[in-house]
Design a protein around this motif. Structure first.
Motif, PDB file in Angstrom:
ATOM      1  N   VAL A  24       0.820  -1.205  -0.014  1.00 14.84           N
ATOM      2  CA  VAL A  24      -0.183   0.358   0.358  1.00 14.84           C
ATOM      3  C   VAL A  24       1.041   1.008   0.348  1.00 14.84           C
ATOM      4  CG1 VAL A  24      -1.313   1.055   1.105  1.00 14.84           C
ATOM      5  CG2 VAL A  24      -1.770  -1.259   1.008  1.00 14.84           C
ATOM      6  N   THR A  25       1.953   1.074   1.099  1.00 16.31           N
ATOM      7  CA  THR A  25       2.499   2.743   1.125  1.00 16.31           C
ATOM      8  C   THR A  25       3.193   2.952  -0.093  1.00 16.31           C
ATOM      9  OG1 THR A  25       4.688   1.322   2.002  1.00 16.31           O
ATOM     10  CG2 THR A  25       2.608   2.647   3.506  1.00 16.31           C
ATOM     11  N   ASP A  26       3.951   1.739  -1.091  1.00 18.75           N
ATOM     12  CA  ASP A  26       5.211   1.975  -1.571  1.00 18.75           C
ATOM     13  C   ASP A  26       4.162   2.808  -3.152  1.00 18.75           C
ATOM     14  OD1 ASP A  26       7.017   1.191  -0.091  1.00 18.75           O
ATOM     15  OD2 ASP A  26       7.204  -0.291  -1.573  1.00 18.75           O
ATOM     16  N   ARG A  27       2.549   1.581  -3.749  1.00 20.27           N
ATOM     17  CA  ARG A  27       1.817   2.648  -4.536  1.00 20.27           C
ATOM     18  C   ARG A  27       1.242   4.121  -4.255  1.00 20.27           C
ATOM     19  NH1 ARG A  27      -2.801  -1.345  -6.385  1.00 20.27           N
ATOM     20  NH2 ARG A  27      -0.534  -3.224  -6.392  1.00 20.27           N
ATOM     21  N   LEU A  28       1.579   4.143  -2.936  1.00 17.56           N
ATOM     22  CA  LEU A  28       0.610   5.920  -2.829  1.00 17.56           C
ATOM     23  C   LEU A  28       1.714   6.568  -2.926  1.00 17.56           C
ATOM     24  CD1 LEU A  28      -1.117   5.084   0.689  1.00 17.56           C
ATOM     25  CD2 LEU A  28      -2.860   6.061  -1.416  1.00 17.56           C
ATOM     26  N   PHE A  47      -4.778   2.933  14.813  1.00 17.69           N
ATOM     27  CA  PHE A  47      -6.079   3.012  13.822  1.00 17.69           C
ATOM     28  C   PHE A  47      -6.080   3.864  13.067  1.00 17.69           C
ATOM     29  CE2 PHE A  47      -8.425  -1.055  15.344  1.00 17.69           C
ATOM     30  CZ  PHE A  47      -8.823  -2.149  14.236  1.00 17.69           C
ATOM     31  N   GLY A  48      -5.098   5.264  14.111  1.00 14.50           N
ATOM     32  CA  GLY A  48      -5.628   6.529  13.483  1.00 14.50           C
ATOM     33  C   GLY A  48      -4.135   6.472  12.562  1.00 14.50           C
ATOM     34  N   GLU A  49      -3.427   5.830  12.370  1.00 10.07           N
ATOM     35  CA  GLU A  49      -2.113   5.631  11.724  1.00 10.07           C
ATOM     36  C   GLU A  49      -2.388   4.344  10.688  1.00 10.07           C
ATOM     37  OE1 GLU A  49       2.920   4.589  11.920  1.00 10.07           O
ATOM     38  OE2 GLU A  49       1.161   3.480  13.239  1.00 10.07           O
ATOM     39  N   MET A  50      -2.865   3.661  10.486  1.00 10.12           N
ATOM     40  CA  MET A  50      -3.278   3.022   9.698  1.00 10.12           C
ATOM     41  C   MET A  50      -4.076   3.590   8.835  1.00 10.12           C
ATOM     42  SD  MET A  50      -4.740  -1.044  12.113  1.00 10.12           S
ATOM     43  CE  MET A  50      -3.869  -0.989  13.539  1.00 10.12           C
ATOM     44  N   VAL A  51      -4.750   4.181   9.083  1.00  7.85           N
ATOM     45  CA  VAL A  51      -6.249   5.131   8.313  1.00  7.85           C
ATOM     46  C   VAL A  51      -4.813   5.484   7.297  1.00  7.85           C
ATOM     47  CG1 VAL A  51      -7.700   7.307   7.676  1.00  7.85           C
ATOM     48  CG2 VAL A  51      -8.614   5.267   9.669  1.00  7.85           C
ATOM     49  N   GLU A  52      -3.918   6.333   7.872  1.00  5.47           N
ATOM     50  CA  GLU A  52      -3.324   7.422   7.255  1.00  5.47           C
ATOM     51  C   GLU A  52      -1.730   6.608   5.873  1.00  5.47           C
ATOM     52  OE1 GLU A  52      -2.440  10.899   7.074  1.00  5.47           O
ATOM     53  OE2 GLU A  52      -4.385  11.288   9.048  1.00  5.47           O
ATOM     54  N   LYS A  53      -1.870   5.400   6.448  1.00  4.31           N
ATOM     55  CA  LYS A  53      -0.899   4.857   5.735  1.00  4.31           C
ATOM     56  C   LYS A  53      -1.321   4.283   4.331  1.00  4.31           C
ATOM     57  CE  LYS A  53       2.633   3.152   9.105  1.00  4.31           C
ATOM     58  NZ  LYS A  53       3.361   2.200   9.292  1.00  4.31           N
ATOM     59  N   ALA A  54      -2.663   4.077   4.747  1.00  2.00           N
ATOM     60  CA  ALA A  54      -4.029   3.301   3.753  1.00  2.00           C
ATOM     61  C   ALA A  54      -3.910   4.258   2.609  1.00  2.00           C
ATOM     62  CB  ALA A  54      -4.701   2.421   4.356  1.00  2.00           C
ATOM     63  N   GLY A  55      -3.556   6.514   3.382  1.00  2.00           N
ATOM     64  CA  GLY A  55      -4.538   7.835   2.060  1.00  2.00           C
ATOM     65  C   GLY A  55      -5.301   7.661   2.539  1.00  2.00           C
ATOM     66  N   GLN A  73      -7.040  -2.976   3.554  1.00  2.00           N
ATOM     67  CA  GLN A  73      -8.279  -3.698   3.125  1.00  2.00           C
ATOM     68  C   GLN A  73      -9.127  -1.460   3.916  1.00  2.00           C
ATOM     69  OE1 GLN A  73     -11.582  -5.408   2.539  1.00  2.00           O
ATOM     70  NE2 GLN A  73     -12.264  -3.932   1.988  1.00  2.00           N
ATOM     71  N   PHE A  74      -8.674  -0.680   4.526  1.00  2.00           N
ATOM     72  CA  PHE A  74      -8.908   0.721   4.163  1.00  2.00           C
ATOM     73  C   PHE A  74      -8.490   1.329   2.911  1.00  2.00           C
ATOM     74  CE2 PHE A  74      -8.239   1.088   9.065  1.00  2.00           C
ATOM     75  CZ  PHE A  74      -9.467   0.651   8.535  1.00  2.00           C
ATOM     76  N   ALA A  75      -7.016   0.839   2.522  1.00  2.00           N
ATOM     77  CA  ALA A  75      -6.801   1.237   1.000  1.00  2.00           C
ATOM     78  C   ALA A  75      -7.455   0.766   0.036  1.00  2.00           C
ATOM     79  CB  ALA A  75      -5.397   0.753   0.501  1.00  2.00           C
ATOM     80  N   HIS A 113      -9.224   4.132  -1.530  1.00  2.00           N
ATOM     81  CA  HIS A 113      -8.793   4.011  -3.539  1.00  2.00           C
ATOM     82  C   HIS A 113      -8.697   3.247  -4.243  1.00  2.00           C
ATOM     83  CE1 HIS A 113      -6.566   8.424  -1.881  1.00  2.00           C
ATOM     84  NE2 HIS A 113      -6.095   7.592  -0.577  1.00  2.00           N
ATOM     85  N   PRO A 114     -10.634   2.759  -4.247  1.00  2.00           N
ATOM     86  CA  PRO A 114     -10.557   1.880  -4.765  1.00  2.00           C
ATOM     87  C   PRO A 114     -10.115   1.574  -6.408  1.00  2.00           C
ATOM     88  CG  PRO A 114     -12.822   3.074  -4.797  1.00  2.00           C
ATOM     89  CD  PRO A 114     -11.454   3.933  -4.190  1.00  2.00           C
ATOM     90  N   GLU A 115      -9.940   2.691  -7.258  1.00  2.00           N
ATOM     91  CA  GLU A 115      -9.287   2.105  -8.459  1.00  2.00           C
ATOM     92  C   GLU A 115      -8.044   1.272  -8.481  1.00  2.00           C
ATOM     93  OE1 GLU A 115     -10.360   5.793 -10.789  1.00  2.00           O
ATOM     94  OE2 GLU A 115     -12.750   5.062 -11.290  1.00  2.00           O
ATOM     95  N   LEU A 116      -7.415   2.857  -7.422  1.00  2.00           N
ATOM     96  CA  LEU A 116      -5.631   2.516  -7.192  1.00  2.00           C
ATOM     97  C   LEU A 116      -5.531   0.973  -6.609  1.00  2.00           C
ATOM     98  CD1 LEU A 116      -2.827   3.519  -8.205  1.00  2.00           C
ATOM     99  CD2 LEU A 116      -3.344   5.106  -5.224  1.00  2.00           C
ATOM    100  N   PHE A 117      -5.990  -0.215  -5.941  1.00  2.00           N
ATOM    101  CA  PHE A 117      -6.592  -0.878  -5.398  1.00  2.00           C
ATOM    102  C   PHE A 117      -7.087  -2.067  -5.324  1.00  2.00           C
ATOM    103  CE2 PHE A 117      -4.106   2.481  -2.850  1.00  2.00           C
ATOM    104  CZ  PHE A 117      -2.737   2.103  -2.036  1.00  2.00           C
ATOM    105  N   ALA A 118      -7.160  -1.725  -6.214  1.00  2.00           N
ATOM    106  CA  ALA A 118      -8.721  -2.949  -7.380  1.00  2.00           C
ATOM    107  C   ALA A 118      -7.499  -4.754  -6.875  1.00  2.00           C
ATOM    108  CB  ALA A 118      -9.378  -2.518  -8.756  1.00  2.00           C
TER     109      ALA A 118
END
Length: 378
Positions: free
Chosen positions: A188-192, A226-234, A334-336, A340-345
């Protein structure tokens, strides 16, 4: 000659076995230096949910050296407990203990089990030190080691896995676990990072709504956990705009003004301790239809019906116990997909968690860790 050689080998083996063990030193997450014989022969888990890491390190042999554990797994995560009980029926008889800060931990009963080490979560530290517990345990030959997967997981999760690897004699497996976890987060993080200046949706993540009637709204997370997870997921965690601690509360007016693009609630099977039973029971083997109905019910509370996220169906539930185990690679993925459904389809968090079970855990995988009100959101 062969007989003489065998005798010599037997004598050498006997000498090695009889030699006194040399204590090793562990530095726990607080920086304390703790002397302990490694690997430990008798382990007391001060939080049973640490089994999510211990099992990944020891597999089929995870309960070989565990002599007791806290009662939190059966109380707060009975679905996972059932999974381990199905595979290891003898754990029903494993001694259980209460929580030290609650005053229902019996040191005398723990001493009777003759453990080498007691692993405690970092949030118990103040109560433990105020009571003089560490000194009392040390007098009985019990080393106390602090771990942390919850208060500051970014800082302490990997170190805590390494510590458990030392305690269980699974250092190599701990390194493998850490590397695999990093790779899955990097998906996730590399793609973002490559995507550049991507728009980050505003996200409100609510901590365990429906478990108790005392808090109608809106307990949430600051910049950690969980706050950090949200941020890492974009996403952008709106709780961190107000709260600096791990947990805190927004009032309904703040939530309405923030008007998040996504609402996520944490849920688990809390039937053993809930006073209202309105929580979203997601987790191992959960019923998605029943979870979705509970999620709909929670969105009928004042303030929520006014939110754009609720009107659009961008409302989700995530297994609460991800907040206390270094399995955060699963919700980050999952958050990602939600944000961002298209980026992580192409990524499949369910497949990721299944692969993790097959690679590391001694119990079979069963889905049910997420649910969404929007179609195809599970």
């Amino acid at each position: 000659m062969r007989m003489l050689k065998d005798v010599v080998l037997a004598v050498v083996a006997a000498v090695i076995a009889a030699a006194p063990a040399v204590a090793s030193e562990i530095t726990d997450v607080t920086g304390r230096k703790v002397e302990i014989e490694l690997p430990a022969k008798r382990i007391l888990l001060g939080e049973a949910r640490q089994i999510h890491v211990a099992a990944a390190l020891k597999g089929e042999h995870v309960f070989d050296t565990i002599v007791g554990w806290r009662d939190d797994l059966i109380m707060k995560d009975p679905d996972s407990y059932d999974g381990y009980r199905e595979r290891f029926p003898a754990i029903e008889k494993l001694p259980r203990f209460g929580y030290i800060p609650s005053g229902d931990f019996s040191l005398e009963a723990a001493i009777a089990l003759k453990p080498d080490v007691l692993t405690l979560n970092l949030e118990a530290r103040d109560a433990v030190e105020e009571s003089g517990f560490i000194e009392k345990a040390a007098a009985a030959g019990i080393a106390v080691v602090y771990l942390d997967f919850r208060v500051d997981p970014a800082k302490n999760s990997e170190r805590s896995v390494e510590i458990l690897g030392q305690i269980f004699g699974a250092d190599a497996r701990a390194k493998e676990f850490i590397a695999w976890r990093r790779d899955q987060i990097a998906v996730v993080t590399d793609r973002l990072a490559k995507a550049g200046a991507i728009a980050r949706p505003k996200v409100f993540i609510e901590r365990s709504p429906g478990i108790t009637g005392e808090t109608a709204c809106c307990r949430t997370f600051g910049p950690a956990n969980f706050g950090e997870m949200v941020e890492k997921a974009g996403g952008h965690n709106i709780g961190a705009d107000v709260i600096t601690a791990t947990f805190g509360d927004l009032n309904p007016e703040q939530l309405v003004v923030a008007n998040p693009d996504h609402v996520i609630v944490t849920g688990s099977n809390w039937s053993a301790e809930s006073d209202v039973n309105q929580f979203v029971a997601v987790g191992r083997g959960a019923d998605p239809a029943a979870a979705r109905e509970r999620l709909k019910g929670l969105m009928q509370r004042p303030a929520f019906a006014m939110l754009d996220a609720v009107k659009a169906g961008r409302v989700h539930a995530v297994w609460h116990q991800f907040y206390g185990a270094p399995y955060e690679f699963v919700p980050i993925q999952q958050f990602a997909k939600w944000f961002h459904p298209e980026l992580f389809a192409d990524i499949d968090p369910d497949r990721t968690f299944r692969e993790f079970h097959e690679k590391f855990l001694p119990i079979a995988y069963r889905p049910g860790y997420f649910v969404s009100l929007s179609d195809g959101g599970e």
